[in-house]
Design a protein around this motif. Structure first.
Motif, short mmCIF file in Angstrom:
data_model
loop_
_atom_site.label_atom_id
_atom_site.label_comp_id
_atom_site.label_asym_id
_atom_site.label_seq_id
_atom_site.Cartn_x
_atom_site.Cartn_y
_atom_site.Cartn_z
N ALA A 158 -25.10 -12.49 11.31
CA ALA A 158 -25.80 -12.53 10.02
C ALA A 158 -27.13 -13.25 10.16
CB ALA A 158 -24.92 -13.21 8.96
N VAL A 159 -27.14 -14.33 10.93
CA VAL A 159 -28.38 -15.08 11.17
C VAL A 159 -29.39 -14.19 11.90
CG1 VAL A 159 -29.37 -17.02 12.46
CG2 VAL A 159 -27.22 -17.32 11.19
N GLN B 174 -19.64 -14.88 8.20
CA GLN B 174 -20.92 -15.52 7.95
C GLN B 174 -21.57 -14.94 6.69
OE1 GLN B 174 -23.44 -15.26 11.39
NE2 GLN B 174 -23.71 -17.47 11.38
N HIS C 256 -39.14 -8.04 0.51
CA HIS C 256 -39.03 -9.08 1.53
C HIS C 256 -40.21 -10.04 1.54
CE1 HIS C 256 -36.09 -9.81 4.69
NE2 HIS C 256 -37.04 -10.35 5.42
N ASP D 140 -19.05 -9.77 7.65
CA ASP D 140 -18.29 -10.75 8.43
C ASP D 140 -18.17 -12.08 7.68
OD1 ASP D 140 -20.76 -11.91 8.66
OD2 ASP D 140 -20.81 -11.93 10.85
N PHE E 1 -25.21 -3.49 10.00
CA PHE E 1 -24.51 -4.76 9.99
C PHE E 1 -23.14 -4.57 9.40
CE2 PHE E 1 -23.64 -8.88 7.80
CZ PHE E 1 -23.56 -9.67 8.94
N LYS F 8 -38.61 -5.19 13.74
CA LYS F 8 -37.55 -6.18 13.64
C LYS F 8 -37.07 -6.56 15.03
CE LYS F 8 -35.90 -4.55 9.14
NZ LYS F 8 -36.56 -3.26 8.85
N ARG G 136 -33.59 -13.70 -0.52
CA ARG G 136 -34.11 -12.67 0.37
C ARG G 136 -33.13 -12.39 1.50
NH1 ARG G 136 -39.71 -13.33 3.73
NH2 ARG G 136 -38.56 -15.06 4.68
N GLU H 68 -32.10 -19.53 5.83
CA GLU H 68 -32.46 -18.31 5.09
C GLU H 68 -31.28 -17.39 4.81
OE1 GLU H 68 -36.13 -16.21 5.86
OE2 GLU H 68 -37.01 -17.99 6.77
N THR H 69 -30.15 -17.59 5.52
CA THR H 69 -28.98 -16.80 5.13
C THR H 69 -28.45 -17.28 3.78
OG1 THR H 69 -27.29 -18.19 6.18
CG2 THR H 69 -28.29 -16.49 7.55
N HIS I 25 -31.16 -8.97 2.16
CA HIS I 25 -31.37 -8.35 3.47
C HIS I 25 -30.03 -7.98 4.11
CE1 HIS I 25 -34.08 -7.47 6.80
NE2 HIS I 25 -33.22 -8.02 7.64
N LEU I 26 -29.05 -8.86 4.00
CA LEU I 26 -27.72 -8.58 4.55
C LEU I 26 -27.06 -7.40 3.83
CD1 LEU I 26 -26.28 -12.16 5.21
CD2 LEU I 26 -27.08 -10.49 6.91
N GLY J 95 -41.43 -17.90 6.63
CA GLY J 95 -41.25 -16.48 6.94
C GLY J 95 -41.92 -15.58 5.92
N ARG K 100 -29.65 -11.00 11.75
CA ARG K 100 -30.20 -10.01 10.83
C ARG K 100 -31.25 -10.66 9.94
NH1 ARG K 100 -28.24 -5.87 13.01
NH2 ARG K 100 -30.33 -6.07 13.82
N VAL K 101 -30.88 -11.78 9.34
CA VAL K 101 -31.76 -12.40 8.34
C VAL K 101 -33.09 -12.84 8.95
CG1 VAL K 101 -32.00 -14.42 6.84
CG2 VAL K 101 -29.92 -13.05 6.75
N TYR K 102 -33.06 -13.31 10.18
CA TYR K 102 -34.28 -13.79 10.81
C TYR K 102 -34.93 -12.75 11.73
CZ TYR K 102 -33.42 -18.57 9.14
OH TYR K 102 -33.26 -19.69 8.36
N GLU K 103 -34.56 -11.46 11.56
CA GLU K 103 -35.09 -10.45 12.48
C GLU K 103 -36.54 -10.07 12.18
OE1 GLU K 103 -32.51 -7.08 12.07
OE2 GLU K 103 -33.07 -6.72 9.99
N CYS K 104 -37.04 -10.48 11.01
CA CYS K 104 -38.44 -10.22 10.70
C CYS K 104 -38.92 -11.26 9.68
CB CYS K 104 -38.63 -8.81 10.13
SG CYS K 104 -37.67 -8.48 8.65
N ASP K 105 -40.25 -11.31 9.48
CA ASP K 105 -40.78 -12.12 8.38
C ASP K 105 -41.14 -11.15 7.26
OD1 ASP K 105 -43.12 -11.01 9.40
OD2 ASP K 105 -43.86 -12.91 10.24
#
Lengths: 458, 404
Positions: A22-23, B53, B12, B51, B48, A36, B34, B29-30, B38-39, A71, A25-30
């Motif tokens: 999940a981390v 998380q 985003h 899960d 994705f 990505k 945003r 940021e999780t 995103h998830l 970001g 995915r969330v940080y894959e882009c700004d």
């Protein structure tokens, strides 16, 4: 790979390292979502020493790293397939020295927090990117951020006195000094705008600017975008330089009226948002001179904000305008070309022609006084054909900026997005020189790789 | 709109980040709007897999919707959250939370729980329940019902001629737990010239909707709509209920008519010129500050009305509260499911309240009321917590009501 996560956890503590799908995915882009790159993990250091520890761990493991603030960057500068070093928890204002008009801050402080801390002293931090309530000083410095009010006061580079950086090799360095005019070759000037390729910023001393006693904000509506930007070119040519001089086209007018409930004259196809500051006498005189130019250029209507609340509403709408493009499409790219102001009318016509030819919407807003244009292309990223057309239109717009003697970025940085366009602006020799210079300052393939300066010959 | 259309609105930009309490507490940021969107989008795009998380990311969301106020693109985050939670429920059921939500919103069961609660030692929610909901001991105290009949009788000569009739939503908790507030609401409506009709123990479905039990919420909403036939306004003194009813179309298009009739108490009073009557009331010589309940400020856009009413109270000095519209951590059942984040938000809220120097903090929602009031009990010398209905009624009576 997992070795680096474990090592970071040992050095920074488990709670300061985020890892997992999940981390990633969330940080894959700004805020530049087109490219990505899922990171290995995210480190959230709280001190300079922890940043240093994170950088050293990455070196030991041969893993790339890049700094990230909020970001909100628009060119992919914080996107890295390695370790994201988020400076967001380093968010203290360490000192406000009102007598000497400076503030010493950590990189994770937001731009607006600096101005808020300075406000009781009648001061503010002049660079004001539209994301200022969210974006951090670290990111602002990395990208040499601008904003509407930089027309009069200059961009971030003009407001940074001293920086502390963890260099790519893990050393902690301080460049610049607390006074203007550091002698010798001043690396602090090169850190600003280096997009995190020369290390991770951990502290900065910023200049604060006194607030003017008098401010006036006005709107001028025009039938066409061309008339509006002609007024801008004319104003600058006549030596009328407002505090801010912003342009917005009809697509954006629709977005901000939907988002923020602003009402505009129905026949208006563009407007200028102008702001003046100084003494009462000088402000009135400048406002008069500017409105006279607007009238001569065919302005339909002129409005002056009647109070601070109305001023605040206008700026809120302007600064959040690009964020409102979600009303048109699920994704957008915000381009960022700077061109000589006299070319603005022709540029807008050529952009309209490019948009039509590629079947895309291009919504334009601009820090028009600076010639810094933001053609935004809303598109559906789930549609490959639309995405391809968006790229082709963007490519042509960038080429046009260079053809007109301008730049492929005014304030958003090169990042991933503009990297290929660097070759449009610079010769092989120019780029080679930039690389040598960066290498001399310690640039390293592990520190925010693949950004800013393209591989020569690649 | 379905989840795909709803999430497509987010481009985003990140302008929501600083508005999000869980992001500001963690800088993860999780745990930001945003990131959560995103998830959800990544799941829909097949990039994705849901899960643990992601469950944590969604579970830690307060549902305060401050991000909606900040969002320039008008993303309906609240709806996204409810739909994601509904989907998650099939992947990872939370039977205890579901049962608890059901029990809290069932009048006879609630009375039974309250009776049983008096027999338990200590103040806190029982350990077995907290461990089942949150995996750790509770931070929240068990609810302490306010006494009913706390107000002196109204002299009928004080009341204006009747000009209409309204429903006052009794809801699940207002009448049993906040009798003094709810009686004050009814008296204010009378003082405004309205005859008040109760709604009994019918539940609006708000708690269910916020947790993603949308089928259950829809059932409750339809039952309520059937019971409140006619066209008279439906007034709420619970922000969470009010915002849910106003957004009933999202549950069922047939509920649009009821949605249009819903008004928050403060909104209704201002619309009917109540400030004038307040100016003629006895008044209160106090310094007060106002906390914006999320479901009033972000959910309903009701910000100015309560402040206008408070400013109309003779003798009352209203002082601004820093971060007044940041969630206090109560957030429906959040202080039970996420005790540690909820606790940090409560302490932050109290630090801001204490900095104002106010003697009374005023608010308009039962969840915030119970939680912030717990904070008031926990440290000596802290401000009193009153629902706006209590404070306004006290201005007519001439003194603040006794401690609950």
């Amino acid at each position: 790979m997992s070795g680096v996560v474990e090592a970071l956890r040992r050095r920074l503590g488990g709670e300061a390292v985020l890892a997992g799908p999940a981390v990633q995915r969330v940080y894959e882009c700004d805020a530049y979502t087109v490219e990505k790159r899922p990171p290995i993990c995210v480190a959230l250091p709280s001190t300079t020493e922890e940043v240093q520890a994170a950088v050293l761990v990455c070196r030991e493991h041969g893993v790339p790293f890049a700094a990230r603030g909020a970001g909100t960057g628009l060119s992919g500068g914080a996107t890295v397939a390695g370790v994201v070093v988020s400076t967001r928890r380093m968010n203290r204002i360490l000192e406000v020295d009102a007598a000497n008009r400076l503030a010493r801050v950590q990189p994770g402080v937001t731009n607006l927090q600096v101005s808020r801390a300075a406000e009781p002293h009648g001061l503010f931090f002049a660079p004001d990117p539209s994301s200022q309530h969210v974006s951090t000083i670290g990111g602002n410095i990395a990208e040499n951020a601008g904003g509407p009010h930089t027309l009069k006061y200059g961009v971030t580079a003009n407001h940074v006195l001293e920086v502390e950086v963890v260099l790519p090799n893990g050393e902690i360095a301080r460049f610049g000094s607390r006074v203007l005019g550091t002698p010798g070759i001043d690396p602090s000037a090169l850190i600003v705008g280096s997009e995190g390729t020369l290390g991770v910023l951990t502290e900065a001393v910023l200049r604060l600017t006194p607030k003017a006693e008098w401010v006036r904000t006005a709107l001028a509506f025009f039938r066409t975008p061309r008339e509006a930007v002609r007024a801008v070119a004319q104003m600058i040519a006549e030596g009328v330089v407002p505090l801010a001089l912003e342009f917005m086209d009809s697509t954006f007018m629709r977005v901000v009226s939907e988002s923020f409930g602003l009402a505009f004259p129905p026949q208006a196809g563009a407007f200028l948002l102008m702001e003046f500051d100084g003494t009462e006498v000088s402000t009135r005189a400048e406002l008069e001179a500017a409105t006279a130019v607007c009238r001569r250029c065919g302005a339909l209507e002129l409005q002056v904000a009647k109070d601070d609340a109305e001023r605040a509403r206008l700026w809120y709408a302007r600064k959040n305008a690009v964020g409102g493009l979600g009303r048109i499409a699920p994704s957008k790219v915000t381009h960022d070309g700077s061109i000589p102001r006299s070319k603005l009318p022709e540029m807008l016509e050529r952009i309209a022609e490019i948009a039509e030819r590629h079947g895309v919407v291009v919504a334009n807003l601009a820090h028009a006084g600076d010639g810094n244009l933001h053609p935004c292309v809303p598109f559906d990223d789930r549609d490959p054909d639309q995405t391809a057309r968006m790229h082709r239109a963007a490519d042509e717009i960038m080429r046009l900026c260079v053809e007109f003697g301008g730049s492929i970025t005014g304030e958003h940085g090169v990042g991933l997005e503009k990297l290929p366009f660097m070759r449009l602006m610079f010769s092989k020799e120019d780029l080679e020189f930039q690389r040598r210079l960066a290498a001399a300052l310690g640039a390293d393939p592990l520190c925010n790789p693949g950004k800013l300066v393209p591989e020569v010959g690649a | 709109m379905d989840l795909s259309e709803l999430t497509a609105r987010c481009i985003h930009c990140g302008l929501c980040l600083e508005a999000c309490p869980t992001y500001v507490l963690t800088y993860d940021e999780t745990k930001s709007p945003r990131g959560r969107i995103h998830l959800a989008r990544a799941v829909l795009e097949g990039r994705f897999e849901f899960d643990e998380q992601m469950a944590d990311s969604i579970d830690t969301c307060l549902g305060c919707r401050a991000c909606e106020t900040a969002c320039p693109s008008g993303v309906h985050y609240g709806s996204i959250l409810e739909l994601v939670r509904e989907r998650m429920e099939s992947r990872r059921p939370r039977p205890v939370l579901k049962a608890f939500t059901g029990a809290l919103t069932n009048r006879p069961l609630l009375h039974l729980q309250l009776a049983g609660s008096r027999l338990l030692p200590g103040q806190r929610v029982p350990g077995f329940l907290s461990r089942a909901l949150a995996g750790r001991p509770a931070e929240a105290d068990r609810p302490k019902p306010q006494p009913s009949g706390a107000w002196p009788p109204i002299d009928p000569s004080e009341l204006p001629p009747i000009r209409g009739e309204v429903f006052l939503l009794d809801g699940c908790v207002m009448e049993p737990l906040f009798a003094r507030v709810h009686e004050a609401s009814a008296r204010l409506l009378q003082r405004c010239g309205f005859r008040v009709r109760g709604t009994g123990g019918l539940c609006c479905g708000a708690l269910h909707a916020h947790s993603g039990y949308l089928t259950d919420a829809r059932k409750r909403a339809l039952r309520l709509a059937q019971a409140l036939e006619g066209s008279i306004p439906v007034v709420t003194d619970s922000a969470g209920c009010g915002s849910t009813i106003k957004e009933y179309q999202a549950l069922d298009p047939a509920l649009g008519e009821l949605a249009a009739r819903a008004r928050d108490l403060s909104e209704f009073l201002v619309e009917h010129g109540f400030e004038e009557r307040l100016r003629a009331s006895k008044g209160l010589r106090i310094t007060a500050t106002y906390h914006d309940a999320c479901h009033l400020a972000h959910g309903q856009g009701v910000r100015s009305q309560p402040r206008r009413l408070l400013e109309a109270v003779p003798g009352l000095r209203l002082v601004p509260l820093n971060e007044s519209d940041m969630c206090c951590g109560s957030a429906g059942t959040y202080n039970l499911t996420q005790p540690s984040l909820a606790r940090r938000l409560l302490e932050r809220k109290w630090a801001n309240i204490e900095a104002t120097g106010a003697e009374v903090v005023v608010l308009g929602n039962p969840g915030c009321h119970a939680w912030i009031e717990q904070g008031s009990r926990e440290a000596p010398g802290r401000a009193r917590v009153l629902h706006i209905a209590e404070l306004l009624e006290a201005s007519f009576v001439g003194s603040l009501p006794g401690s609950a």
